[in-house]
Design a protein around this motif. Structure first.
Motif, PDB file in Angstrom:
ATOM      1  N   UNK A   1       0.786  -1.330   0.099  1.00  0.00           N
ATOM      2  CA  UNK A   1      -0.103   0.013   0.069  1.00  0.00           C
ATOM      3  C   UNK A   1       0.790   1.073  -0.108  1.00  0.00           C
ATOM      4  N   UNK A   2       2.160   1.121  -0.187  1.00  0.00           N
ATOM      5  CA  UNK A   2       2.895   2.252  -0.228  1.00  0.00           C
ATOM      6  C   UNK A   2       2.910   2.931  -1.882  1.00  0.00           C
ATOM      7  N   UNK A   3       3.814   3.666  -1.893  1.00  0.00           N
ATOM      8  CA  UNK A   3       3.717   4.588  -3.441  1.00  0.00           C
ATOM      9  C   UNK A   3       4.918   4.346  -4.028  1.00  0.00           C
ATOM     10  N   UNK A   4       4.826   4.192  -5.270  1.00  0.00           N
ATOM     11  CA  UNK A   4       6.335   4.288  -6.067  1.00  0.00           C
ATOM     12  C   UNK A   4       5.815   5.125  -7.406  1.00  0.00           C
ATOM     13  N   UNK A   5       7.014   5.556  -8.085  1.00  0.00           N
ATOM     14  CA  UNK A   5       6.868   6.348  -9.159  1.00  0.00           C
ATOM     15  C   UNK A   5       7.432   5.499 -10.153  1.00  0.00           C
ATOM     16  N   UNK A   6       6.864   5.437 -11.323  1.00  0.00           N
ATOM     17  CA  UNK A   6       7.867   4.801 -12.571  1.00  0.00           C
ATOM     18  C   UNK A   6       8.144   6.010 -13.514  1.00  0.00           C
TER      19      UNK A   6
ATOM     20  N   UNK B   1      11.879   2.652 -11.225  1.00  0.00           N
ATOM     21  CA  UNK B   1      10.966   2.588 -10.065  1.00  0.00           C
ATOM     22  C   UNK B   1      11.380   3.189  -8.851  1.00  0.00           C
ATOM     23  N   UNK B   2      10.871   4.480  -8.468  1.00  0.00           N
ATOM     24  CA  UNK B   2      11.297   5.074  -7.420  1.00  0.00           C
ATOM     25  C   UNK B   2      10.113   5.110  -6.270  1.00  0.00           C
ATOM     26  N   UNK B   3      10.802   5.000  -5.063  1.00  0.00           N
ATOM     27  CA  UNK B   3       9.912   4.979  -3.835  1.00  0.00           C
ATOM     28  C   UNK B   3       9.582   6.621  -3.503  1.00  0.00           C
ATOM     29  N   UNK B   4       8.232   6.481  -3.663  1.00  0.00           N
ATOM     30  CA  UNK B   4       7.916   7.898  -3.077  1.00  0.00           C
ATOM     31  C   UNK B   4       7.606   7.800  -1.556  1.00  0.00           C
ATOM     32  N   UNK B   5       8.050   8.860  -0.619  1.00  0.00           N
ATOM     33  CA  UNK B   5       7.943   8.718   0.734  1.00  0.00           C
ATOM     34  C   UNK B   5       6.454   8.916   1.205  1.00  0.00           C
ATOM     35  N   UNK B   6       5.673   9.723   0.339  1.00  0.00           N
ATOM     36  CA  UNK B   6       4.251  10.081   0.834  1.00  0.00           C
ATOM     37  C   UNK B   6       3.441  10.553  -0.224  1.00  0.00           C
ATOM     38  N   UNK B   7       2.255  10.619   0.028  1.00  0.00           N
ATOM     39  CA  UNK B   7       1.251  11.095  -0.934  1.00  0.00           C
ATOM     40  C   UNK B   7       1.490  12.419  -1.385  1.00  0.00           C
ATOM     41  N   UNK B   8       2.166  13.598  -0.598  1.00  0.00           N
ATOM     42  CA  UNK B   8       2.332  14.781  -0.860  1.00  0.00           C
ATOM     43  C   UNK B   8       3.334  14.992  -1.984  1.00  0.00           C
ATOM     44  N   UNK B   9       4.335  14.220  -1.459  1.00  0.00           N
ATOM     45  CA  UNK B   9       5.545  14.046  -2.561  1.00  0.00           C
ATOM     46  C   UNK B   9       5.055  13.669  -4.164  1.00  0.00           C
TER      47      UNK B   9
END
Length: 80
Positions: A22-27, A36-44
């Protein structure tokens, strides 16, 4: 890769990079690769989306202008 284009990230890599269920990643599309980059939170994540939208809006062409554009070059610029 699965039939729906899904990719499984091995557990050892998920743990190393802090990617959780349920975390966020950016492709991100980069030259000759996808990252594939981990996004620390929804705001970022939302900020990243806003920045990409602004960049893409700046590249929109009007009807008739497409004949003057090298679409392959324009597409490659967006990937950088």
């Amino acid at each position: 890769m699965g039939p729906k284009g899904q990719v499984v990230i091995p557990k050892v890599l998920r743990e190393k990079y802090g990617i959780r269920e349920n975390g966020y990643v950016l492709v991100e599309a980069r030259e000759n690769e996808l990252a594939i980059v981990r996004a620390p939170g929804i705001e970022e994540t939302l900020e990243w989306i806003r920045q990409r939208r602004e960049k893409l809006r700046a590249k929109q062409a009007k009807l008739g202008e497409l004949a003057e554009l090298d679409l392959e070059e324009e597409f490659n610029e967006d990937l950088c």
